[in-house]
Design a protein around this motif. Structure first.
Motif, PDB file in Angstrom:
ATOM      1  N   ALA A 110       0.846  -1.189   0.000  1.00 45.84           N
ATOM      2  CA  ALA A 110       0.000   0.000   0.000  1.00 45.84           C
ATOM      3  C   ALA A 110       0.886   1.244   0.000  1.00 45.84           C
ATOM      4  O   ALA A 110       1.991   1.248   0.546  1.00 45.84           O
ATOM      5  N   CYS A 245      -4.609   4.977   2.547  1.00 44.94           N
ATOM      6  CA  CYS A 245      -3.641   4.266   1.713  1.00 44.94           C
ATOM      7  C   CYS A 245      -4.357   3.651   0.519  1.00 44.94           C
ATOM      8  O   CYS A 245      -5.580   3.508   0.519  1.00 44.94           O
ATOM      9  N   LEU A 247      -3.751   0.336  -2.343  1.00 48.31           N
ATOM     10  CA  LEU A 247      -2.950  -0.824  -2.723  1.00 48.31           C
ATOM     11  C   LEU A 247      -2.446  -0.651  -4.156  1.00 48.31           C
ATOM     12  O   LEU A 247      -3.200  -0.241  -5.049  1.00 48.31           O
TER      13      LEU A 247
END
Length: 389
Positions: A110, A245, A247
């Protein structure tokens, strides 16, 4: 420096899920090829699939609110029925082969959205401007969904192979190994066993980038500009501990498995002959020969010697012409196949991958849809997932 990478929280389909039917190519591919998506839909049938929880852009104008609601509902059903499982690895090392390249290595982790900007000199930078109308649907999908499945690929400029290649050499237990559908090649995934070594490599690359570009420039968005921009936009609107965050898969732009291809334009026009004459007249004095395509015939036109300047010029010209629509096409064969009737293909060149970081550091964001990593079938397939709400 504070590393922009975060680890853990990665999910994969459960062991009883057919991965060949689950994995699905990035949503921004085959945007004018309805036959591709119809064939994929038939192949999957009623099996769990990323196709049911992502939004192919070919359908952006096809009942978007209904589709987004169905995506969110299906995600929740998948979570409740055990379609996904948590894995213990902090990151995943990927080895992907395609019909065009033997191996492309990647590292799934991430990225902290505070380290990313769509327009600025941050550690994680957008490489291209976005097509504005493609961001809001992705924001709405992300807003109401419990999971994200990434097709974002971040590029690092790692001439010594200390990050992704080193993680592959130190890979741990195999997590998956299967053939991708629709001519996508083969993919294998492994646990990344040494996150501390990954962090040390990130720190070293930060030092190198600061020496080269006077500022830390660790990662450039190679694919998935719109998805990462949507993640950033939603984070700005409604920050929480899960959506700070996104990925991504990190790949080394210096690696032999990374090949840049152009993203051509497909112009829907009332009079193809007039459009062809227009493009030829506007580019007559330029040095680099390129091709316009319509109904199986090619017509020469010209471009600047620099590929990025060429994309910028063509985008301006098609925007100024009275086009009914403009699409962005990956692959020469796709362009030829789709350039029929009132649709004229506008061929372009890809920039040199080895000059990408220097170009972005000097120019800022490149024009929208300047380059593509590989052909359409080589794009990242949705597979790994992460909770976001």
């Amino acid at each position: 420096m504070t590393s922009p990478l975060r680890y853990g929280g990665i999910m994969l389909p459960a062991e009883n899920v057919d991965l060949n039917k689950f994995a699905t190519v990035a949503c921004d591919q085959f945007t004018s090829d309805a036959a591709y998506w119809k064939k994929l839909d038939g192949l999957i049938g009623k099996s769990p699939s990323a196709l049911r929880i992502t939004y192919p852009e070919i359908f952006l104008n096809d009942e978007p609110e209904k589709r987004i609601a169905a995506i969110s509902e299906t995600m929740r059903k998948y979570l409740e029925s055990g379609v996904f499982r948590d894995i213990s690895a902090g990151a995943v090392v990927v080895d992907r082969s395609t019909p065009y390249t033997k191996s492309r290595l990647g590292l799934v982790a991430a990225v902290d959205l505070d380290a990313y900007t769509t327009d600025g000199e941050s550690a994680v930078r957008a490489t291209e401007a976005v097509v504005k109308e493609r961001v809001p649907p992705r924001v709405e999908i992300r807003r109401g969904c419990p999971l994200e499945l990434p097709h974002v690929m971040l590029l690092c400029e790692d001439r010594e192979g200390i990050l992704v290649e080193a993680a592959y050499k130190n890979r741990g237990k195999k997590l998956y190994d299967f053939e991708l559908n629709m001519n996508g090649g083969h993919v294998r995934g492994y646990e990344a066993t040494d996150v501390d070594a990954v962090e040390k490599a990130v720190q070293r690359l930060a030092e190198i980038s600061e020496q080269r570009y006077k500022k830390q420039f660790l990662f450039a968005v190679g694919d998935g500009n719109h998805s990462l921009a949507a993640a950033k936009a939603l984070y700005g609107q409604a920050p929480n501990g899960k959506n700070n965050c996104a990925l991504v898969e990190i790949v080394n732009v210096c690696g032999s498995g990374v090949v840049f291809h152009p993203i051509h334009r497909l112009a829907q026009v009332k009079d193809p002959a007039d459009f062809i004459k227009y493009m030829q007249s506007k580019t007559r004095s330029l040095p680099r020969r390129a091709a316009l395509v319509n109904d199986g015939c090619e017509y020469a036109y010209n471009l600047p010697s620099d590929a990025v300047d060429g994309v910028e010029l063509v985008q301006r010209l098609v925007d100024e012409y009275d086009c009914e629509s403009i699409d962005y096409i990956h692959g020469d064969e796709q362009l030829k196949m789709l350039s029929v009737g009132g649709k004229v293909g506008v061929g372009l060149y890809a920039p040199d991958k080895n000059g990408l970081f220097a170009a972005v550091a000097k120019r800022g964001r490149l024009p929208k849809k300047t380059f593509s990593i590989g052909e359409g079938e080589e794009k990242r397939y949705y597979l790994e997932a992460k909770r976001i709400v």
